[in-house]
Motif scaffolding. Structure first.
Motif, PDB file in Angstrom:
ATOM      1  N   ASN A   1      -3.834  17.720  -3.599  1.00 12.70           N
ATOM      2  CA  ASN A   1      -4.435  17.815  -4.924  1.00 12.70           C
ATOM      3  C   ASN A   1      -3.317  17.792  -5.969  1.00 12.70           C
ATOM      4  OD1 ASN A   1      -6.597  18.144  -6.777  1.00 12.70           O
ATOM      5  ND2 ASN A   1      -6.048  20.312  -7.001  1.00 12.70           N
ATOM      6  N   PRO A   2      -3.232  16.750  -6.815  1.00 16.31           N
ATOM      7  CA  PRO A   2      -4.121  15.596  -6.948  1.00 16.31           C
ATOM      8  C   PRO A   2      -4.129  14.726  -5.673  1.00 16.31           C
ATOM      9  CG  PRO A   2      -2.711  15.838  -8.875  1.00 16.31           C
ATOM     10  CD  PRO A   2      -2.161  16.732  -7.815  1.00 16.31           C
ATOM     11  N   PHE A   3      -5.146  13.837  -5.585  1.00 11.36           N
ATOM     12  CA  PHE A   3      -5.298  13.031  -4.387  1.00 11.36           C
ATOM     13  C   PHE A   3      -5.714  11.606  -4.728  1.00 11.36           C
ATOM     14  CE2 PHE A   3      -9.441  14.676  -5.401  1.00 11.36           C
ATOM     15  CZ  PHE A   3     -10.343  13.699  -5.028  1.00 11.36           C
ATOM     16  N   ASN A   4      -5.526  10.693  -3.776  1.00  9.41           N
ATOM     17  CA  ASN A   4      -5.903   9.282  -3.918  1.00  9.41           C
ATOM     18  C   ASN A   4      -5.841   8.609  -2.546  1.00  9.41           C
ATOM     19  OD1 ASN A   4      -6.317   6.615  -4.605  1.00  9.41           O
ATOM     20  ND2 ASN A   4      -4.269   6.328  -5.454  1.00  9.41           N
ATOM     21  N   PRO A   5      -6.978   8.121  -1.996  1.00  9.63           N
ATOM     22  CA  PRO A   5      -8.326   8.340  -2.512  1.00  9.63           C
ATOM     23  C   PRO A   5      -9.068   9.434  -1.751  1.00  9.63           C
ATOM     24  CG  PRO A   5      -8.377   6.552  -0.940  1.00  9.63           C
ATOM     25  CD  PRO A   5      -6.951   7.077  -0.953  1.00  9.63           C
ATOM     26  N   SER A   6      -8.402  10.093  -0.768  1.00 10.08           N
ATOM     27  CA  SER A   6      -9.106  11.078   0.038  1.00 10.08           C
ATOM     28  C   SER A   6      -8.380  12.411   0.013  1.00 10.08           C
ATOM     29  CB  SER A   6      -9.261  10.588   1.480  1.00 10.08           C
ATOM     30  OG  SER A   6      -8.001  10.390   2.076  1.00 10.08           O
TER      31      SER A   6
ATOM     32  N   THR B   1       0.811  -1.204   0.000  1.00 12.03           N
ATOM     33  CA  THR B   1       0.000   0.000   0.000  1.00 12.03           C
ATOM     34  C   THR B   1       0.845   1.254   0.000  1.00 12.03           C
ATOM     35  OG1 THR B   1      -1.641  -1.228   1.222  1.00 12.03           O
ATOM     36  CG2 THR B   1      -1.892   1.132   1.201  1.00 12.03           C
ATOM     37  N   SER B   2       0.436   2.205  -0.813  1.00 16.11           N
ATOM     38  CA  SER B   2       1.123   3.486  -0.881  1.00 16.11           C
ATOM     39  C   SER B   2       0.861   4.277   0.391  1.00 16.11           C
ATOM     40  CB  SER B   2       0.617   4.282  -2.084  1.00 16.11           C
ATOM     41  OG  SER B   2      -0.734   4.633  -1.903  1.00 16.11           O
ATOM     42  N   ALA B   3       1.633   5.331   0.578  1.00 15.29           N
ATOM     43  CA  ALA B   3       1.458   6.166   1.764  1.00 15.29           C
ATOM     44  C   ALA B   3       0.060   6.757   1.828  1.00 15.29           C
ATOM     45  CB  ALA B   3       2.503   7.280   1.779  1.00 15.29           C
ATOM     46  N   ALA B   4      -0.541   6.995   0.655  1.00 16.63           N
ATOM     47  CA  ALA B   4      -1.878   7.592   0.634  1.00 16.63           C
ATOM     48  C   ALA B   4      -2.911   6.674   1.276  1.00 16.63           C
ATOM     49  CB  ALA B   4      -2.281   7.921  -0.800  1.00 16.63           C
ATOM     50  N   ARG B   5      -2.707   5.372   1.152  1.00 23.85           N
ATOM     51  CA  ARG B   5      -3.687   4.445   1.727  1.00 23.85           C
ATOM     52  C   ARG B   5      -3.382   4.117   3.184  1.00 23.85           C
ATOM     53  NH1 ARG B   5      -6.997   2.664  -2.201  1.00 23.85           N
ATOM     54  NH2 ARG B   5      -6.256   2.752  -4.329  1.00 23.85           N
ATOM     55  N   LYS B   6      -2.133   4.253   3.593  1.00 22.54           N
ATOM     56  CA  LYS B   6      -1.742   4.162   4.991  1.00 22.54           C
ATOM     57  C   LYS B   6      -2.171   2.858   5.650  1.00 22.54           C
ATOM     58  CE  LYS B   6      -1.705   9.176   5.659  1.00 22.54           C
ATOM     59  NZ  LYS B   6      -2.051   9.542   4.298  1.00 22.54           N
ATOM     60  N   ALA B   7      -1.938   1.754   5.000  1.00 25.81           N
ATOM     61  CA  ALA B   7      -2.092   0.431   5.602  1.00 25.81           C
ATOM     62  C   ALA B   7      -0.996  -0.441   5.008  1.00 25.81           C
ATOM     63  CB  ALA B   7      -3.471  -0.156   5.314  1.00 25.81           C
ATOM     64  N   ASP B   8      -0.616  -1.493   5.707  1.00 25.78           N
ATOM     65  CA  ASP B   8       0.464  -2.336   5.206  1.00 25.78           C
ATOM     66  C   ASP B   8       0.034  -3.156   3.994  1.00 25.78           C
ATOM     67  OD1 ASP B   8       2.397  -1.588   7.118  1.00 25.78           O
ATOM     68  OD2 ASP B   8       1.409  -2.849   8.598  1.00 25.78           O
TER      69      ASP B   8
END
Length: 389
Positions: free
Chosen positions: A313-318, A86-93
């Motif tokens: 911005n841009p963002f993924n997903p929040s 998971t990327s840093a944007a999703r913040k889960a392992d």
């Protein structure tokens, strides 16, 4: 079916893989064991014994008494199960995703191959015993679909269906179960709102004699989904099965749109206190890093009205959207696609003066340019943002 198993050691830093449409998938860490069948069953198991603690967990949509979209193991696979780092944007392992269409209604009115799809995303942190699961319902059809959302949790401690004790803790807002002869506890908590009812069913309260959970009449699930009580304690009679429903709100999924996410924390442990703490730990991680579709913060009143640029911005997903209200009044904050079609309503209510910050979760939307518009009695403004999935 094939089983695609991945054992994660502490030295493993990242993983990216895709399983075929006929594959099961299993992720095992030192603290959790998460399994998804190719048909969409989500199962937590003991990481030491690999013995399952539940048969499935999924979201139902009860449309009518003879029409309940039941996303269980007999559903049709739309997208293969996947697992990725998971990327840093999703913040889960690790993140697991699965997309299915519903099983046919057992009373004959839920169409097989329906346009309503069940999108499940499981977030796994290697240091936690619990997980966070997000469910969305995607409508690919031409007509809106309305119904009562209900989370269904099917007890099966140590891979046995019998003799479960079901409990609802009003203090912790956790529904859980255990078997008196075993030191195993499994529970779930609705994170993205308050439950509207909790139905604990055992014996003939859920099961029609001689059938399986997959083929219970739709009316049974409909009644459970619309239950507004909160059952505190139910013990299944010897030799019978049980079911838990944690009910959410009435929703409408517009054509070519997805519902907001329904987030749940699930956890298993060998003690009741350990299971409750594991759910709390997962909830804490969720509150820190995975706000619901809209999470709000307020501050003191500013001198004027303003709509700020979202960040990031841009963002993924929040992304976060801030605006200033110089005075109390009705506020509308809506998201539009590049064609000017409304895709989300974040705010439509009276709000106090102040600086307000909302976290917008765009999961389920396609990549592209979107616009957000703020309207009050005295102010209107629009800004552009870019979603990169």
């Amino acid at each position: 079916m094939k089983r695609f198993a991945i054992v994660l050691f502490t030295v493993l830093a990242s993983l990216a893989a895709t399983a075929g449409a006929q594959d099961d998938i299993n992720i095992i860490t030192a603290n959790s064991d998460v399994f998804i069948s190719s048909g969409g069953r989500l199962v937590l198991s003991s990481p030491t014994t690999n013995r399952g603690m539940n048969r499935w967990a999924h979201l139902n949509l009860a449309v009518e008494k003879e029409n309940v979209y039941n996303f269980d193991d007999s559903s049709t696979v739309i997208g293969p199960p996947t697992v990725d780092s998971t990327s840093a944007a999703r913040k889960a392992d690790y993140v697991l995703r699965h997309v299915i269409s519903p099983a046919q209604g057992t009373e004959g009115t839920s169409p097989a191959g329906s346009t309503l799809q069940h999108v499940m995303t499981v977030y796994i942190w290697k240091d936690l015993k619990g997980v966070v699961v997000a469910y969305r319902l995607k409508n690919t059809g031409a007509s809106p679909v309305s119904g009562k959302a209900s989370f269904e949790l099917y007890p099966r401690i140590d891979q046995s269906y019998n003799d479960h004790k079901l409990r609802w803790s009003a203090t912790e807002n956790i529904a859980y179960y255990f078997r008196g002869t075993l030191a195993h506890f499994m529970g779930g908590k609705f994170l993205s709102g308050a439950a509207t009812g909790v139905r604990l069913s055992a014996g003939t309260a859920f099961y029609v004699s001689g059938t399986f959970a997959e083929t219970q009449p739709d009316s049974v699930r409909f009644n459970a989904a619309n239950y507004t009580g909160f059952d505190a304690s139910v013990d299944s009679p010897t030799g019978t099965r049980a079911m838990i429903h944690i009910n959410a709100s009435q929703i409408t999924v517009a054509p070519n749109d997805s519902s907001a996410a329904f987030y749940y924390a699930l956890a298993y442990d060998v003690s009741e206190a350990g299971m409750i703490q594991a759910i709390k730990d997962a909830e804490t991680r969720y509150r820190e890093r995975f706000p619901v579709s809209v999470a709000e913060r307020e501050s003191e009143a500013p001198a004027s009205f303003a709509l700020q640029q979202n960040y990031p911005n841009p963002f993924n997903p929040s992304t976060e959207i801030k605006f200033d209200l110089a005075q109390r009044g009705h506020v509308s904050l809506k998201i539009y696609d590049a064609m000017g079609r409304e895709v989300r309503t974040l705010v439509d209510r009276t709000m106090n003066a102040g600086t307000h910050a909302f976290t917008f979760d765009a999961s389920g939307l396609t990549s592209g340019i979107y616009f957000y518009t703020l309207r009050t009695n005295n102010f209107t403004a629009t800004r552009k943002m870019v979603l990169m999935q």
